[in-house]
Design a protein around this motif. Structure first.
Motif, PDB file in Angstrom:
ATOM      1  N   PHE A 157      47.072  49.132  51.651  1.00 36.86           N
ATOM      2  CA  PHE A 157      45.644  48.909  51.399  1.00 36.86           C
ATOM      3  C   PHE A 157      45.021  48.073  52.504  1.00 36.86           C
ATOM      4  N   ILE A 158      45.716  47.018  52.906  1.00 35.72           N
ATOM      5  CA  ILE A 158      45.139  46.111  53.902  1.00 35.72           C
ATOM      6  C   ILE A 158      44.999  46.817  55.243  1.00 35.72           C
ATOM      7  N   GLU A 159      45.959  47.711  55.553  1.00 40.44           N
ATOM      8  CA  GLU A 159      45.867  48.443  56.831  1.00 40.44           C
ATOM      9  C   GLU A 159      44.633  49.328  56.892  1.00 40.44           C
ATOM     10  N   ASP A 160      44.151  49.760  55.746  1.00 45.64           N
ATOM     11  CA  ASP A 160      42.987  50.650  55.710  1.00 45.64           C
ATOM     12  C   ASP A 160      41.661  49.900  55.801  1.00 45.64           C
ATOM     13  N   ILE A 161      41.698  48.580  55.723  1.00 41.41           N
ATOM     14  CA  ILE A 161      40.442  47.822  55.796  1.00 41.41           C
ATOM     15  C   ILE A 161      39.946  47.847  57.243  1.00 41.41           C
ATOM     16  N   PRO A 162      38.640  48.206  57.472  1.00 44.19           N
ATOM     17  CA  PRO A 162      38.123  48.300  58.838  1.00 44.19           C
ATOM     18  C   PRO A 162      38.215  46.974  59.604  1.00 44.19           C
ATOM     19  N   GLN A 163      38.552  47.085  60.874  1.00 40.70           N
ATOM     20  CA  GLN A 163      38.717  45.926  61.745  1.00 40.70           C
ATOM     21  C   GLN A 163      37.448  45.067  61.798  1.00 40.70           C
ATOM     22  N   ASP A 164      36.272  45.702  61.770  1.00 38.33           N
ATOM     23  CA  ASP A 164      34.995  44.971  61.884  1.00 38.33           C
ATOM     24  C   ASP A 164      34.917  43.806  60.907  1.00 38.33           C
ATOM     25  N   PHE A 166      37.262  42.017  59.637  1.00 40.62           N
ATOM     26  CA  PHE A 166      38.079  40.877  60.062  1.00 40.62           C
ATOM     27  C   PHE A 166      37.433  40.183  61.251  1.00 40.62           C
ATOM     28  N   ASP A 167      36.858  40.994  62.174  1.00 44.47           N
ATOM     29  CA  ASP A 167      36.182  40.414  63.338  1.00 44.47           C
ATOM     30  C   ASP A 167      35.084  39.464  62.897  1.00 44.47           C
ATOM     31  N   ALA A 168      34.335  39.882  61.888  1.00 45.47           N
ATOM     32  CA  ALA A 168      33.223  39.052  61.417  1.00 45.47           C
ATOM     33  C   ALA A 168      33.714  37.676  60.993  1.00 45.47           C
ATOM     34  N   VAL A 169      34.834  37.654  60.287  1.00 46.71           N
ATOM     35  CA  VAL A 169      35.371  36.367  59.833  1.00 46.71           C
ATOM     36  C   VAL A 169      35.862  35.550  61.030  1.00 46.71           C
ATOM     37  N   GLU A 170      36.496  36.242  62.006  1.00 43.19           N
ATOM     38  CA  GLU A 170      37.034  35.525  63.161  1.00 43.19           C
ATOM     39  C   GLU A 170      35.919  34.917  63.990  1.00 43.19           C
ATOM     40  N   ILE A 171      34.782  35.639  64.109  1.00 43.82           N
ATOM     41  CA  ILE A 171      33.639  35.097  64.857  1.00 43.82           C
ATOM     42  C   ILE A 171      33.142  33.813  64.206  1.00 43.82           C
ATOM     43  N   ASP A 172      33.180  33.788  62.896  1.00 44.53           N
ATOM     44  CA  ASP A 172      32.772  32.578  62.175  1.00 44.53           C
ATOM     45  C   ASP A 172      33.831  31.486  62.260  1.00 44.53           C
ATOM     46  N   GLY A 173      34.913  31.737  62.994  1.00 42.57           N
ATOM     47  CA  GLY A 173      35.942  30.722  63.189  1.00 42.57           C
ATOM     48  C   GLY A 173      36.961  30.657  62.071  1.00 42.57           C
ATOM     49  N   GLY A 174      37.015  31.682  61.241  1.00 40.15           N
ATOM     50  CA  GLY A 174      37.952  31.654  60.123  1.00 40.15           C
ATOM     51  C   GLY A 174      39.335  32.116  60.545  1.00 40.15           C
ATOM     52  N   GLY A 175      40.364  31.564  59.945  1.00 37.30           N
ATOM     53  CA  GLY A 175      41.735  31.965  60.238  1.00 37.30           C
ATOM     54  C   GLY A 175      42.219  32.988  59.237  1.00 37.30           C
ATOM     55  N   ALA A 176      43.554  33.174  59.241  1.00 43.91           N
ATOM     56  CA  ALA A 176      44.164  34.188  58.384  1.00 43.91           C
ATOM     57  C   ALA A 176      43.814  33.960  56.916  1.00 43.91           C
TER      58      ALA A 176
END
Lengths: 274, 299
Positions: A157-164, A166-176
């Protein structure tokens, strides 16, 4: 497909026939649970007056506490299983780090190992860790045993989640961890729910582990309590069936709350998991 | 670049942190236990003070033990019976899929789930009541219709000739669990166009089933087949609930899992129990490899 009345009727009759037999155990459980032994001897087939609601009170006295024990074990096991498996699945779905592939197979290989071969050495481990006669003796092995399957399903399921996302969270400085909290968990809620229900059902039916690992009756689970009730020499059938009903009610309640999850989630998960 | 490498390294640290707890749990409660089981298959072990390396003695004992052979024979019967039991859920799903009324279709689907929500161990205990010789439902019913005399009893579980049949029959009509819903999900993937095309070609219901529906749910059938076989080989809890540690008259329905339980926890032969466990593992492994091969070839 045009409906031809007779053919259509025969389909309904076939399905209703199957459902009739599928409901026979539930019917007898419910109907006998309201009888005393005399009514049961005279007519075990149909409900007879007066209803003996006190059967439920008496059965509750015998197994009520164990229902709480089972609920506690089932909920803690399920929560722990899902939290750990989500972390693990996130790791395997998102990181291509050295050793990840190897570790993944370490988990997957466990699905081929039959738990029944573990029965004896597990008993030894439980006693040597000092977990004998504690609820941890049920919770920890069950959580460990569930990791492989849950990680397998959640990783897909997690592999099917679009990369965008995750990018959004990373831009906000969020970790795993914040990716898991804000992206993975909200999107996987249906499958987490389905896995959770499967886990709770499994714990509810588990009687071998409590039989082996729990000694004190105040720690015992409802499954073992029912076995003891059933094994008594003189049975009060009404009380026995009332006990079966009481033991089933928490799962029935769970079903009422999550009916859609059940009917849709299970079939969707089954198709996806192929 | 150095900055990126450092960044990656820090991410990796966090990453390995994620897997740490699941890994620790699995290493202790799975791999340690498995290793211990394999090692002790070669030991005389009472689970406590007696712990002595005996080499292949357990294995030799196992190969000469008629109970072991019998237990695998019994499990063979159960697996074969399960194959037949798979038929009704498939038919049920197909019929359900063909019911025109959407409202009834939904109601039936929900109703199929309801029996499944009764804990399976409670279902077994209720069936144990059905089989009870004196006041059980089955004998009462036979007395009611006059098939047996008023004071006759049929020992459904205690008669050696009936034990296994009774254990196979329990749970009739076997439509619970996930079977029906899984097949139904597969059938619902078939588009309307396919059916319309079949109708234009004049294909009857049987033809539609054989040529269109069966091939499209074979994946589901195969998955269920694999899961069923593997879980049937390992299952023993249901037998224990029905018959206790003894496995019925003369141990007639003793399956490998029950044998392990009995040898270890009733007879104190922990090492021997581990050895039987290894045999079950090897058979499961062989079947899993065989099944995977089967799935891969067909795809």
């Amino acid at each position: 497909m045009r409906g031809r009345p007779i053919r259509e009727l025969s389909k309904h009759l076939f399905v209703l026939g199957l459902l009739f037999f599928a409901f026979v155990p539930i019917y007898f459980m419910l109907e006998i649970s309201l009888k005393d032994n005399k009514q049961f001897a005279v007519n075990p087939w149909l409900p007879t007056m007066p209803f003996h609601w006190e059967n439920y009170a008496l059965a509750w006295q015998q197994i009520g506490g164990t229902i709480f024990n089972t609920a506690f074990i089932a909920i803690v096991t399920t929560a722990l299983t899902l939290v750990l498996a989500t972390l693990g699945a996130f790791f395997f779905a998102r990181y291509r780090v050295p050793g990840a592939r190897w570790l993944f197979w370490l988990f997957m290989a466990l699905m081929m190992y039959p738990p029944v071969a573990n029965m004896v050495p597990m008993f030894k481990l439980i006693t040597s860790l000092g977990l004998y006669n504690t609820h941890f003796a049920l919770i920890l092995p069950a959580t460990a045993a569930a990791q492989a399957f849950n990680i397998y399903v959640l990783r897909n399921f997690i592999e099917d989640i679009p990369q965008d996302l995750f990018d959004a969270v990373e831009i906000d400085g969020g970790g795993a961890l914040s990716e898991i909290r804000h992206v993975v968990v909200p999107l996987s809620l249906p499958i987490l729910g389905t896995l959770g229900i499967i886990s709770i059902i499994a714990q509810w039916n588990n009687f071998v582990a409590p039989l082996l690992y729990l000694r004190d009756s105040n720690l015992q689970t409802v499954s073992v309590a029912l076995m003891n009730l059933e094994g008594e020499y003189t049975r009060d059938w009404g009380q026995l069936m009332a006990g079966y009903m009481l033991a089933s009610l928490p799962l029935i309640a769970l079903f009422c709350f999550c009916m859609n999850l059940f009917v849709k989630g299970l079939s969707a998960g089954a198709v996806k998991g192929e | 670049m150095g900055n990126t490498a450092l960044h990656r390294f820090r991410t990796h640290w966090a990453a390995y942190g994620l897997i740490l707890l699941p890994l620790a749990l699995v290493l202790l409660f799975e791999y340690q236990v498995i290793a211990n089981g394999i090692v002790h298959a070669f030991y005389r072990w009472d689970g406590d003070t007696v712990e002595e390396f005996v080499g292949l003695r357990n294995l030799k004992m196992l190969l000469r033990d008629p109970e072991v052979y019998h237990s695998f024979y019994v499990i063979g019967i159960f697996v074969a019976a399960n194959l037949v039991k798979m038929l009704l859920p498939i038919v049920a799903a197909v019929v359900l899929h063909h019911i025109v009324s959407e409202r009834f279709g939904y109601i039936y689907r929900v109703l199929f789930v309801v029996p499944m929500i009764i804990p399976s161990m409670v279902v077994i205990l209720v069936w144990k009541y059905f089989y009870e010789p004196n006041s059980g439902m089955l004998n009462e019913f036979l007395r009611l219709i006059g098939a047996i005399g008023p004071s006759d009893t049929i020992q459904w579980l205690a008669d050696p000739g009936l034990t296994i049949t009774s254990l196979v029959f329990y749970g009739f009509p076997w439509v619970g669990a996930f079977g029906v819903l899984i097949y139904l999900a597969g059938l619902q993937n078939i588009s309307r166009d396919v059916y319309e095309a079949a109708e234009i070609d004049g294909a009857g219901p049987l033809r539609v089933f054989v040529s269109i529906e069966m091939p499209l749910i074979t994946t589901q059938i195969r998955i269920n087949l694999i899961l069923m076989t593997i879980s049937a080989i390992q299952s023993w809890e249901n037998i224990y609930l029905f018959l206790g540690t003894g496995g019925g008259p003369d141990g007639a329905a003793t399956v490998p899992g029950l044998l392990i339980f009995r040898e270890a926890f009733s007879h104190g032969l922990f090492g021997y129990g581990c050895a039987i466990g290894m045999v079950v593992f090897l058979i499961t492994l062989a079947l899993t490899i065989f099944n995977n091969q089967l799935v891969r070839v067909r795809k």
